[in-house]
Design an enzyme around this catalytic site. Sequence first.
Site, mmCIF file in Angstrom:
data_model
loop_
_atom_site.group_PDB
_atom_site.id
_atom_site.type_symbol
_atom_site.label_atom_id
_atom_site.label_comp_id
_atom_site.label_asym_id
_atom_site.label_seq_id
_atom_site.Cartn_x
_atom_site.Cartn_y
_atom_site.Cartn_z
ATOM 1 N N THR A 1 -8.182 6.883 -1.974
ATOM 2 C CA THR A 1 -9.995 6.284 -2.920
ATOM 3 C C THR A 1 -10.927 6.901 -1.755
ATOM 4 O O THR A 1 -11.926 7.396 -2.698
ATOM 5 C CB THR A 1 -9.844 4.541 -1.126
ATOM 6 O OG1 THR A 1 -9.208 5.518 -0.321
ATOM 7 C CG2 THR A 1 -9.221 3.900 -1.963
ATOM 8 N N LYS A 27 1.087 14.940 0.373
ATOM 9 C CA LYS A 27 -0.481 14.614 -0.167
ATOM 10 C C LYS A 27 -0.297 16.516 -0.548
ATOM 11 O O LYS A 27 -1.350 16.838 -0.855
ATOM 12 C CB LYS A 27 -1.044 14.738 1.064
ATOM 13 C CG LYS A 27 -1.445 13.306 1.150
ATOM 14 C CD LYS A 27 -2.039 12.852 2.488
ATOM 15 C CE LYS A 27 -2.396 11.000 2.605
ATOM 16 N NZ LYS A 27 -2.998 9.926 1.571
ATOM 17 N N HIS A 66 1.013 -1.091 -0.116
ATOM 18 C CA HIS A 66 0.562 -0.032 -0.052
ATOM 19 C C HIS A 66 0.916 1.317 -0.216
ATOM 20 O O HIS A 66 -0.089 2.329 0.394
ATOM 21 C CB HIS A 66 -1.236 -0.280 1.476
ATOM 22 C CG HIS A 66 -2.057 -0.834 0.610
ATOM 23 N ND1 HIS A 66 -3.210 -0.930 0.719
ATOM 24 C CD2 HIS A 66 -1.809 -2.002 1.823
ATOM 25 C CE1 HIS A 66 -4.216 -1.824 0.788
ATOM 26 N NE2 HIS A 66 -3.672 -2.620 1.495
ATOM 27 N N LYS A 117 -7.818 14.313 3.769
ATOM 28 C CA LYS A 117 -7.499 13.141 3.900
ATOM 29 C C LYS A 117 -6.153 12.964 5.445
ATOM 30 O O LYS A 117 -6.370 14.671 5.308
ATOM 31 C CB LYS A 117 -6.932 12.888 3.016
ATOM 32 C CG LYS A 117 -6.046 13.958 1.841
ATOM 33 C CD LYS A 117 -5.434 13.737 0.704
ATOM 34 C CE LYS A 117 -5.999 13.760 -0.089
ATOM 35 N NZ LYS A 117 -6.137 12.969 -1.171
ATOM 36 N N ARG A 118 -5.206 12.265 5.292
ATOM 37 C CA ARG A 118 -4.672 12.530 6.412
ATOM 38 C C ARG A 118 -3.573 13.546 6.087
ATOM 39 O O ARG A 118 -3.186 13.842 4.655
ATOM 40 C CB ARG A 118 -3.784 11.066 6.441
ATOM 41 C CG ARG A 118 -4.591 10.101 7.620
ATOM 42 C CD ARG A 118 -3.908 9.887 8.601
ATOM 43 N NE ARG A 118 -3.297 10.343 9.459
ATOM 44 C CZ ARG A 118 -2.814 9.597 10.473
ATOM 45 N NH1 ARG A 118 -4.063 9.184 11.265
ATOM 46 N NH2 ARG A 118 -1.274 9.880 10.647
ATOM 47 N N LYS A 129 -14.461 8.345 -3.630
ATOM 48 C CA LYS A 129 -15.875 8.576 -3.121
ATOM 49 C C LYS A 129 -16.944 9.893 -3.437
ATOM 50 O O LYS A 129 -17.489 10.535 -3.737
ATOM 51 C CB LYS A 129 -16.009 9.160 -1.432
ATOM 52 C CG LYS A 129 -15.448 7.785 -1.069
ATOM 53 C CD LYS A 129 -14.560 7.680 0.384
ATOM 54 C CE LYS A 129 -13.561 6.496 0.538
ATOM 55 N NZ LYS A 129 -12.615 6.469 1.850
HETATM 56 C C1 26V Z 1 2.652 4.931 6.817
HETATM 57 C C2 26V Z 1 3.698 6.038 6.709
HETATM 58 C C3 26V Z 1 4.865 5.726 8.298
HETATM 59 C C4 26V Z 1 5.839 6.217 8.686
HETATM 60 C C5 26V Z 1 5.830 8.060 7.862
HETATM 61 C C6 26V Z 1 4.978 7.990 6.506
HETATM 62 C C7 26V Z 1 3.870 6.885 6.260
HETATM 63 C C8 26V Z 1 3.368 7.325 5.581
HETATM 64 C C9 26V Z 1 1.984 6.568 4.798
HETATM 65 C C10 26V Z 1 1.514 4.662 5.574
HETATM 66 C C11 26V Z 1 0.684 4.556 5.049
HETATM 67 C C12 26V Z 1 1.405 3.464 4.822
HETATM 68 C C13 26V Z 1 0.170 2.483 4.129
HETATM 69 C C14 26V Z 1 -0.936 2.770 4.164
HETATM 70 O O1 26V Z 1 -1.836 3.643 4.930
HETATM 71 N N1 26V Z 1 -1.128 3.394 2.733
HETATM 72 C C15 26V Z 1 -2.852 4.091 1.940
HETATM 73 O O2 26V Z 1 -3.491 3.282 1.372
HETATM 74 C C16 26V Z 1 -4.655 3.437 1.009
HETATM 75 C C17 26V Z 1 -5.313 1.758 0.322
HETATM 76 O O3 26V Z 1 -4.866 0.880 -0.238
HETATM 77 C C18 26V Z 1 -3.748 3.792 -0.586
HETATM 78 O O4 26V Z 1 -5.154 4.334 -1.094
HETATM 79 C C19 26V Z 1 -3.445 5.139 0.001
HETATM 80 O O5 26V Z 1 -2.767 5.920 -1.646
HETATM 81 C C20 26V Z 1 -2.179 4.969 0.846
HETATM 82 O O6 26V Z 1 -1.596 5.738 1.132
#
Ligand code: 26V
Length: 836
Positions: free
Chosen positions: A680, A578, A381, A572-573, A684
């Site tokens: 996602t 982003k 992801h 979004k986060r 929406k």
């Molecule tokens: C994790 C971390 C950990 C270290 C610091 C920065 C950071 C930034 C993002 C993440 C997210 C990891 C996994 C995640 O939530 N991915 C999201 O998954 C969604 C479903 O597939 C996708 O639509 C998003 O684009 C993706 O960011």
Amino acid sequence: MPEQKHRAPTAQNDGQPRGDAPAGDDRTGTTAEEIAASFHGHLTRTVGRPLERSSVIDQYHALSFTVRDSLMDQWLETIETYRQEDVRVLGYLSAEYLLGPHLPNDLLNLDLTPETEQAMKSVGFDLESIAAEEPEPGLGNGGLGRLAACFLDSLSTLDVPVIGYGLRYEFGIFRQEIVDGWQVETSDKWLQFGNPWEIQASMSLVVGLFGHTETYTDDQGAVRHRWVPGYKVKGIPFDTPIPGYKTRTVNRLRLWKSEAVDSFDLGVFNSGDYAGAVRSKMESETISKVLYPPDEKVEGKRLRLTQQFFFTSCSLQDMVRIHLSLGKPLEEFDRKWTVQLNDTHPSIGIAELMRLLMDEHEMGWDDAWRVTQTSFGYTNHTLLPEALERWPLDLFGNLLPRHLEIIFEINQRFLDDMRRRYPNDDARMRRMSIIGEDGERTVQMAHLAVVGSKAVNGVAELHTQLLEETTLSDYYEAFPERFSNKTNGVTPRRWLMLSNPELTGLINEAIGTDWHKDLYGLKLLEPYARDTEFLNRWRKTQEGSKGRLAAYIKEMMSIDVDPTSMFDVQVKRLHEYKRQHLNALHILSLYCQIKSGAVKDLTPRTFLFGGKAAPSYTMAKLIIKLICQIGALVNSDPQVNHLLKVIFLPNYSVSLGQRIYPAADLSEQISTAGFEASGTGCMKFMMNGAVTLGTLDGANIEIRKEVGEENFFLFGLTAPEISDLRHAGYNPRGYYEKSPLLREALDGLRDGRFSNGDRGLFAPLVNDLLNSDRYLVLADFDAYVAAQLEAGKAYSDPSRWGPMSLLNTARSGKFSSDRTIRQYCEDIWELPVGKR
Ligand code: 26V
């Protein structure tokens, strides 16, 4: 299972109408009278409150129990069908599930909303107010957890057998408050008044931690290994029913709570060490206490690995237990089960299944590896290198000594194999090793997941392509057949039908209801893009949603926003990739231009933001402050505030999202190309008729392909252009010097012009942008401003905007999670999909 609204046949009820049976005796009736009677029964007998003195939360509990009764009959029936048909089952392993409120969703899926509204009215209550009492189970951080929830809805709707497995966090994602423009976190006590949707199963499993390993010779003289854990915890399952839309299938979400094996050490207590007696209980319960934000650093690292192992081990033990109870040999585990890893969080499962099969069930290595490797699938992801999980070897070996041995052996056998395929290529061997050797030695979980799975997928076309070309390129070269793309989707039940009943009604009126289960059916709306009268109704409906959001903003924040202005939304986060700050800089630039008189006839805009920043992510928190600061400046300035409003909506969540998406005109999807795996939220917005302004990143690319380039506002560098620019040496200052608008905004920030003279406040942000700008905000700024101008012009011409908006909805069929789930079922899980 076929669509059927009526009650399931039971011992007392063969499905025939029961004539003179007293109302209130049947707790799963579907008429308003029967629902009211069941509700009344639960209020008095389960909740223990008389109707006239009940609080709204009492009523919420009673109504939830009423709905749950209906679900339970169908649930038992579903389990019985699965058992009789000996179906193959998906075990979906996810550390996060962002479900959102159950009550309105389950009523929609059971097709009982009108009857329940009427039932509540008949006893003098209002369904909407009752539903508002439900605390949202926020067991996820963002897109990954919400995707898992959308998948469960689609799996049940398509009659696919699944058990969703995860952790029952006592505290979910924090509640966000905004105090003086800054994010303040408070804990989310979602379980404090009990959770009527879950049922504790009457069993438990034991999970080991720490300790050492031993080698011994068994009765047959074979050399075997075993783990002697130093510590044990108990896993208790809590099940939540997951109904599909208008089907009798009800699957289960099984979340594990950790408890001490012995909750209380009486010996220690009697010796007078009262604190010591409860310490072990506390330590064990800590495992399922809190959901981790994604960017925590060293602290809590071990606890996080413990959480991952705990829920994964419980889940695999549960699958093995069910498998054996069906009288099946474990050599056939991979025929009965297909196990999906939602990111690397549960990837320790590969070593755990090997251990269960070999150490606890005496299988040899080769058989155990075949079963394991053909059972798992892995979804990646993110491409962010800092997000790829790597555990320091000593931490890992201390907590899970036997798993580390197994991983070493998997790695050795794998590298031996690769050495035969790529002789004399040590560099490749180093790159592909599961054990990372650069600096501190680590276990690289993404590598373990790829080596131990039959299938690997990304979540949008570009993301999968980049995985294959960059992050996992060596593996792609070695096993191209393992890789595939599965573009994400979202459930149209929650994100269109439930959140936007007005637009849903209008669509139903025009094209019927077949689209509810086959979203490609929305294509039938296309001819209405030329129907002026219909477009007027479309616009009116959207204005209604905007009016309701405006009323909510007024109530929560005491700010007036104009529902006829363009609602330009980014929710979004918070993360630098982003680029919420790109959006903010553009607003600042508009502000400056209005103040200087350079701009006069702007399309009036309401900029809406929402999203949480990880508690330790200082820059993301500063970006929230920046947005709020701009809001304070703009909203109170009479020279500007008839043209611009800026709102940061606190505590973005699933339920807040349901209010926001229907009210959006413009959907901001402005991540740096190559960084958003899919996204996602973009889907929406599209379903609800918002037009996207975005980069060629993640699912935006596919949205633009579906909707047509004339119905999408594109800007910014592409992923290959960014890669070239970086290679050539990116110099953000060059862009600053060349763009007068950018200079004015950044200089103003630096001079304290927007922060009451405080020059230091935004200095970290400005300095970062001018000196490094990892996400190329400055390089994309001018193109973004131009796209914004174009979007504003289009909005001010309803004959242009109307068809654009309608065609976004009409062409959103691809982005239903039903489509995504069908593809997983066909290509990876080998599961039949039920008839529509
Ligand atoms: C994790 C971390 C950990 C270290 C610091 C920065 C950071 C930034 C993002 C993440 C997210 C990891 C996994 C995640 O939530 N991915 C999201 O998954 C969604 C479903 O597939 C996708 O639509 C998003 O684009 C993706 O960011």
